[in-house]
Design a protein around this motif. Structure first.
Motif, PDB file in Angstrom:
ATOM      1  N   VAL A 107      31.501  42.216  44.184  1.00  0.00           N
ATOM      2  CA  VAL A 107      32.478  40.861  43.833  1.00  0.00           C
ATOM      3  C   VAL A 107      32.118  39.962  44.546  1.00  0.00           C
ATOM      4  O   VAL A 107      32.511  39.657  45.690  1.00  0.00           O
ATOM      5  CB  VAL A 107      33.875  41.756  43.611  1.00  0.00           C
ATOM      6  CG1 VAL A 107      35.013  40.420  42.871  1.00  0.00           C
ATOM      7  CG2 VAL A 107      34.001  43.588  43.403  1.00  0.00           C
ATOM      8  N   SER A 160      41.030  40.692  41.928  1.00  0.00           N
ATOM      9  CA  SER A 160      40.825  41.785  42.181  1.00  0.00           C
ATOM     10  C   SER A 160      42.057  42.783  42.510  1.00  0.00           C
ATOM     11  O   SER A 160      42.305  42.316  43.214  1.00  0.00           O
ATOM     12  CB  SER A 160      39.212  42.367  42.827  1.00  0.00           C
ATOM     13  OG  SER A 160      38.413  41.234  42.572  1.00  0.00           O
ATOM     14  N   LEU A 214      39.978  43.730  36.804  1.00  0.00           N
ATOM     15  CA  LEU A 214      40.238  42.448  37.357  1.00  0.00           C
ATOM     16  C   LEU A 214      40.912  41.155  36.337  1.00  0.00           C
ATOM     17  O   LEU A 214      40.222  41.007  35.485  1.00  0.00           O
ATOM     18  CB  LEU A 214      38.443  41.913  36.694  1.00  0.00           C
ATOM     19  CG  LEU A 214      37.448  41.019  37.336  1.00  0.00           C
ATOM     20  CD1 LEU A 214      37.619  40.709  38.745  1.00  0.00           C
ATOM     21  CD2 LEU A 214      35.748  41.778  36.914  1.00  0.00           C
TER      22      LEU A 214
END
Length: 236
Positions: free
Chosen positions: A10, A18, A46
């Motif tokens: 990520v 997150s 997310l």
């Protein structure tokens, strides 16, 4: 899983959005216990959008498409990260954006000499007409023989078959088995107007395996609006 792995990276900008990370796996090898076949899963939120990534290795051999379909459905249906197992057909229904990838092992229903001739003429469309997976993806969602495949989509294929090569070469299998070149390695996503595939291809220059790796790039819409953190009943 002993032989199937998945990693999700990520971007640091998105890390603060997150949350609710979950991981799981479903073995589909011998007796549904051996981990050489099956799927590994990573799901997380997310912002206000949930994402699921699944990497799988399904049964080999051209005659095993029925078993691959069953395993595909089982990986989704028996996922340990499902919230409500009594409802719906699988974990893919509980996430907004879903990606399913790996050595899914579909083969071409054709003879080796036929495929060699088509590839020599760059007639990929003739090979794709014999691909075992494409008709299942295009089936209706009520088709029992197609299992859960119709819930997923794939970008058009414009690259050469990614299997099977002699080791450290670009030559298709010259062993006694002379396996039929096939697109065994695939990247799918749950049908969704918020997902757009920007590129889909393979890396022919890599010769460390009897497969050529595949890659895809996507543009994905997620909802980060008014995000102030996970709800009180969830840990980050």
């Amino acid at each position: 899983m002993s032989a199937v792995h998945v990693m999700v990276f990520v971007h640091q900008y998105l890390w603060k959005y997150s949350w609710d990370m979950k991981t799981g796996h479903v073995a589909t090898g011998f007796a549904n216990l051996v981990g050489n076949k099956g799927g590994t899963q990573v799901g997380f939120g997310l912002g206000n959008t949930s994402l699921l990534f699944v990497n799988a290795h399904l049964a080999a051999h051209a005659s095993k498409m029925k078993e691959r379909t069953q395993s595909f459905s089982r990986i989704l249906a028996d996922s340990p990260i499902r919230r409500i197992k009594a409802a719906g057909s699988g974990v893919h229904e509980e996430y907004d954006r879903v990606f399913f990838m790996g050595d899914l092992n579909p083969r071409l229903d054709a003879k080796r000499d036929e495929v060699d001739s088509w590839l020599a003429q760059r007639e990929l469309h003739k090979c794709l007409e014999r691909d075992q997976l494409l008709p299942l993806l295009k089936s209706s969602t009520g088709d029992l023989k197609a299992g859960l495949w119709p819930h997923f989509d794939e970008a058009p294929i414009y690259f050469m078959p990614t299997y099977k090569f002699d080791h450290h070469s670009d030559v298709y299998d010259t062993s006694k088995k002379r396996r039929v070149p096939s697109w065994t390695d695939r990247i799918l996503w749950k049908r969704d107007p918020s997902i757009k595939c920007m590129s889909y291809g393979s890396i022919p220059a890599m010769q460390s395996s009897d497969h050529k790796p595949v890659f895809a790039q996507f543009e994905v819409i997620v909802d980060l609006s008014s995000w102030s953190g996970p709800p009180p009943d969830h840990a980050a």
